[in-house]
Design an enzyme around this catalytic site. Structure first.
Site, PDB file in Angstrom:
ATOM      1  N   ASN A  27       0.872  -1.167   0.000  1.00  0.00           N
ATOM      2  CA  ASN A  27       0.000   0.000   0.000  1.00  0.00           C
ATOM      3  C   ASN A  27       0.911   1.219   0.000  1.00  0.00           C
ATOM      4  O   ASN A  27       1.404   1.639   1.050  1.00  0.00           O
ATOM      5  CB  ASN A  27      -0.889  -0.032   1.254  1.00  0.00           C
ATOM      6  N   LYS A  60       3.347   0.878   3.035  1.00  0.00           N
ATOM      7  CA  LYS A  60       3.040  -0.179   4.004  1.00  0.00           C
ATOM      8  C   LYS A  60       3.091  -1.496   3.258  1.00  0.00           C
ATOM      9  O   LYS A  60       2.673  -1.571   2.101  1.00  0.00           O
ATOM     10  CB  LYS A  60       1.630  -0.002   4.565  1.00  0.00           C
ATOM     11  N   ARG A  90      -2.662  -2.074  -3.288  1.00  0.00           N
ATOM     12  CA  ARG A  90      -3.899  -1.357  -3.013  1.00  0.00           C
ATOM     13  C   ARG A  90      -3.872  -0.023  -3.749  1.00  0.00           C
ATOM     14  O   ARG A  90      -2.904   0.734  -3.647  1.00  0.00           O
ATOM     15  CB  ARG A  90      -4.027  -1.090  -1.515  1.00  0.00           C
ATOM     16  N   HIS A 107     -12.990   2.214   0.603  1.00  0.00           N
ATOM     17  CA  HIS A 107     -12.979   1.083   1.554  1.00  0.00           C
ATOM     18  C   HIS A 107     -13.703  -0.122   0.968  1.00  0.00           C
ATOM     19  O   HIS A 107     -14.162  -0.997   1.723  1.00  0.00           O
ATOM     20  CB  HIS A 107     -13.683   1.411   2.892  1.00  0.00           C
ATOM     21  N   HIS A 144     -17.869   0.464   8.487  1.00  0.00           N
ATOM     22  CA  HIS A 144     -16.401   0.389   8.576  1.00  0.00           C
ATOM     23  C   HIS A 144     -15.940   1.636   9.325  1.00  0.00           C
ATOM     24  O   HIS A 144     -15.910   2.740   8.774  1.00  0.00           O
ATOM     25  CB  HIS A 144     -15.790   0.327   7.164  1.00  0.00           C
ATOM     26  N   LEU A 145     -15.615   1.459  10.604  1.00  0.00           N
ATOM     27  CA  LEU A 145     -15.266   2.603  11.445  1.00  0.00           C
ATOM     28  C   LEU A 145     -13.804   2.519  11.857  1.00  0.00           C
ATOM     29  O   LEU A 145     -13.449   1.927  12.880  1.00  0.00           O
ATOM     30  CB  LEU A 145     -16.157   2.635  12.703  1.00  0.00           C
ATOM     31  N   GLY A 146     -12.938   3.059  11.009  1.00  0.00           N
ATOM     32  CA  GLY A 146     -11.518   3.159  11.349  1.00  0.00           C
ATOM     33  C   GLY A 146     -11.179   4.637  11.440  1.00  0.00           C
ATOM     34  O   GLY A 146     -12.081   5.464  11.634  1.00  0.00           O
ATOM     35  N   ASN A 147      -9.917   4.974  11.277  1.00  0.00           N
ATOM     36  CA  ASN A 147      -9.569   6.384  11.266  1.00  0.00           C
ATOM     37  C   ASN A 147     -10.326   7.077  10.131  1.00  0.00           C
ATOM     38  O   ASN A 147     -10.893   8.146  10.309  1.00  0.00           O
ATOM     39  CB  ASN A 147      -8.056   6.525  11.133  1.00  0.00           C
ATOM     40  N   GLY A 148     -10.371   6.417   8.964  1.00  0.00           N
ATOM     41  CA  GLY A 148     -11.353   6.789   7.934  1.00  0.00           C
ATOM     42  C   GLY A 148     -12.582   5.918   8.181  1.00  0.00           C
ATOM     43  O   GLY A 148     -12.429   4.812   8.684  1.00  0.00           O
ATOM     44  N   ARG A 205     -11.475  13.898   9.373  1.00  0.00           N
ATOM     45  CA  ARG A 205     -12.300  14.452   8.303  1.00  0.00           C
ATOM     46  C   ARG A 205     -13.685  14.809   8.834  1.00  0.00           C
ATOM     47  O   ARG A 205     -14.253  14.068   9.635  1.00  0.00           O
ATOM     48  CB  ARG A 205     -12.475  13.446   7.162  1.00  0.00           C
ATOM     49  N   GLY A 221     -10.959  -0.469  13.229  1.00  0.00           N
ATOM     50  CA  GLY A 221     -10.410  -0.162  14.559  1.00  0.00           C
ATOM     51  C   GLY A 221     -11.441   0.227  15.609  1.00  0.00           C
ATOM     52  O   GLY A 221     -11.441  -0.309  16.717  1.00  0.00           O
ATOM     53  N   GLU A 241     -14.500  -2.554  15.816  1.00  0.00           N
ATOM     54  CA  GLU A 241     -14.145  -3.809  16.493  1.00  0.00           C
ATOM     55  C   GLU A 241     -13.858  -3.603  17.976  1.00  0.00           C
ATOM     56  O   GLU A 241     -14.022  -4.522  18.770  1.00  0.00           O
ATOM     57  CB  GLU A 241     -12.906  -4.428  15.821  1.00  0.00           C
ATOM     58  N   GLU A 273      -8.058  -6.168   5.244  1.00  0.00           N
ATOM     59  CA  GLU A 273      -7.936  -5.714   3.854  1.00  0.00           C
ATOM     60  C   GLU A 273      -6.741  -6.352   3.155  1.00  0.00           C
ATOM     61  O   GLU A 273      -6.808  -6.660   1.969  1.00  0.00           O
ATOM     62  CB  GLU A 273      -7.829  -4.184   3.824  1.00  0.00           C
TER      63      GLU A 273
HETATM   64  P1  AMP Z   1      -8.105   1.645  11.643  1.00  0.00           P
HETATM   65  O1  AMP Z   1      -8.055   2.837  10.737  1.00  0.00           O
HETATM   66  O2  AMP Z   1      -9.131   0.635  11.248  1.00  0.00           O
HETATM   67  O3  AMP Z   1      -6.754   1.049  11.898  1.00  0.00           O
HETATM   68  O4  AMP Z   1      -8.605   2.207  13.058  1.00  0.00           O
HETATM   69  C1  AMP Z   1      -7.780   3.032  13.849  1.00  0.00           C
HETATM   70  C2  AMP Z   1      -8.615   3.685  14.937  1.00  0.00           C
HETATM   71  O5  AMP Z   1      -9.243   2.681  15.751  1.00  0.00           O
HETATM   72  C3  AMP Z   1      -7.794   4.477  15.931  1.00  0.00           C
HETATM   73  O6  AMP Z   1      -7.565   5.801  15.468  1.00  0.00           O
HETATM   74  C4  AMP Z   1      -8.686   4.497  17.153  1.00  0.00           C
HETATM   75  O7  AMP Z   1      -9.570   5.595  17.102  1.00  0.00           O
HETATM   76  C5  AMP Z   1      -9.500   3.218  17.034  1.00  0.00           C
HETATM   77  N1  AMP Z   1      -9.114   2.224  18.040  1.00  0.00           N
HETATM   78  C6  AMP Z   1      -8.104   1.357  18.018  1.00  0.00           C
HETATM   79  N2  AMP Z   1      -8.069   0.614  19.144  1.00  0.00           N
HETATM   80  C7  AMP Z   1      -9.090   1.035  19.914  1.00  0.00           C
HETATM   81  C8  AMP Z   1      -9.605   0.687  21.209  1.00  0.00           C
HETATM   82  N3  AMP Z   1      -9.046  -0.271  21.938  1.00  0.00           N
HETATM   83  N4  AMP Z   1     -10.689   1.364  21.648  1.00  0.00           N
HETATM   84  C9  AMP Z   1     -11.255   2.329  20.911  1.00  0.00           C
HETATM   85  N5  AMP Z   1     -10.819   2.704  19.703  1.00  0.00           N
HETATM   86  C10 AMP Z   1      -9.763   2.073  19.206  1.00  0.00           C
END
Ligand code: AMP
Length: 402
Positions: free
Chosen positions: A15, A22, A96, A185, A213-217, A246, A335, A338, A389
């Site tokens: 990536n 990465k 990617r 995503h 899908h709840l990550g940084n994005g 964002r 992130g 989960e 991913e």
């Molecule tokens: P990702 O982009 O899917 O890698 O998600 C990263 C984001 O997941 C981080 O910026 C955190 O906001 C969130 N995250 C990771 N670990 C935890 C946790 N143990 N509890 C709450 N949020 C988390």
């Protein structure tokens, strides 16, 4: 060095971003990440390369002039710290790529023409596609004997109905500028919606699903019978949910207002909405762990930030229930999805009338394996399904590379 146990070979997943690469060496059958790492700060005074294998980490701190230098350093680290790439028997390299435009509706084997097509999409993804092209060119040069496959973040959403991907602006303007909803995503939304169907033991074709899908994005998709029918990200990943940095949805007139009255340049507004807004803008932190710490200290802006985040999420769930005419499965992933039981609870609390009933005990804590978190009487089954991913890219690369 430990012997590698991937009898069918491995896939190197890459990536490449504008200033980072990465990578992960994946066993596409067993699903294991054998080694992984990241080259950061490409083009800056001091770069960092971190390589992880067999429980240990090697790190280099030195200038990394460009992607070519970066990938060469990665290959050196493999040679020095393992695993031995000859023994790993790489059967494909999976790349990617964020933006495949309306050109790519699935993964493709890389050819010179494909590289040119991705380059031609740079205006649609100026932050992402240039780095992808650089990474592709270097990887093909350094690993010339294996097929390279690109997997697009947008491909899964090429099935969106016209009504869902069309913005209400004059078509001539939209067409001249390739303006439409592309969605991002997609690799994760596809992987998770398939895994969710498998987990509940029902045919994908029969299910109406909402994937969060709840990550940084962050993005939401509505998936009917395995095909995406709507998604929250648009022309770019800026639209939709509140994210780490964002803003997500905002009245477009805010931009004119900031430009005319706030005297901000377009580039400044771009940076504001993409990098300084969302949870970072609202609370001072983009990481939900830090935001919960602030809430525990009684920080009012962190409390409000979480409420804004959950409110937006709930609105999308409601919208996609309407788009799908009801849902069978709603799945949290990435992130935050989960790991953050508070966000999951806040997003879906009070939706019992719509058939959604979370079970507080099942929802509690971080979830590392697919799991049901709704009550037995909930009409909609709510799941947490970890996304992967890299594995999804590795499997698509193997499938295509034969
Ligand atoms: P990702 O982009 O899917 O890698 O998600 C990263 C984001 O997941 C981080 O910026 C955190 O906001 C969130 N995250 C990771 N670990 C935890 C946790 N143990 N509890 C709450 N949020 C988390």
């Amino acid at each position: 060095m430990n012997p590698i146990t991937a009898p069918n070979g491995t896939v190197l997943v890459i990536n490449a971003g504008s200033s980072s690469i990465k990578y992960q060496l994946v066993d596409p059958v067993g699903g294991e990440a054998i080694a992984s790492g990241i080259v950061e700060r490409i083009g800056q005074d001091v770069g960092i390369v971190t390589h992880k294998y067999a429980g240990s980490e090697a790190r280099l701190d030195q200038p990394v002039a460009d992607h070519s230098v970066g990938l060469r350093l990665v290959l050196d680290l493999f040679a020095k710290h393992g695993p031995d790439l000859d023994a790993a028997h790489i059967v494909a390299v999976g790349h990617r790529v964020v933006q495949g435009g309306a050109v790519f509706s699935g993964p493709v084997v890389v050819t010179d023409e494909v590289v040119e097509q991705i380059r031609a999409l740079v205006p649609l993804a100026p932050l992402h596609n240039p780095g992808h092209v650089a990474g592709l060119e270097v990887a093909r040069e350094l690993l010339p004997d294996v097929p390279h496959v690109v997997v697009f973040d947008t491909a899964f959403f090429q099935t969106l109905p016209k009504a869902a991907y069309t913005y209400a602006i004059p078509p001539a303007v939209a067409e001249a500028n390739q303006i439409r909803r592309y969605g991002f995503h997609g690799t994760s939304h596809e992987f998770v919606s398939k895994a969710a169907a498998e987990f509940v033991g029902r045919p994908l074709e029969d299910l109406r699903q909402i994937v969060l899908h709840l990550g940084n994005g962050a993005s939401v998709s509505a998936v009917r019978g395995g095909r995406a029918v709507d998604t929250s990200m648009g022309l770019t990943p800026l639209e939709g949910l509140v994210m780490g940095t964002r803003s997500g949805d905002i009245d477009p007139a805010v931009i004119f207002h900031l430009h005319r009255e706030g005297k901000m340049s377009i580039d400044e507004i771009d940076t504001l909405l993409n990098k300084q807004s969302g949870m970072l803008g609202l609370t001072g932190e983009s990481d939900f762990r830090a935001i919960h710490d602030l809430v525990a200290e009684g920080d009012a802006s962190a409390v409000l930030g979480l409420e804004v985040y959950a409110h937006r999420l709930k609105k999308y769930v409601g919208a996609y229930l309407a788009v799908l005419g009801g849902a069978d499965v709603i799945t949290f992933t990435a992130g935050i999805g989960e790991n953050d039981d508070v966000v999951r609870w806040q997003a879906l609390a009070g939706l019992e009338e719509l058939g959604i009933e979370l079970d507080a005990d099942l929802n509690a804590g971080r979830i590392k394996q697919p799991k049901v978190i709704s009550t037995p009487s909930s009409r909609v089954t709510v799941l947490v399904v970890p996304t992967n991913e890299e594995l999804a890219i590795a499997r698509q690369a193997v499938e295509l590379a034969g």
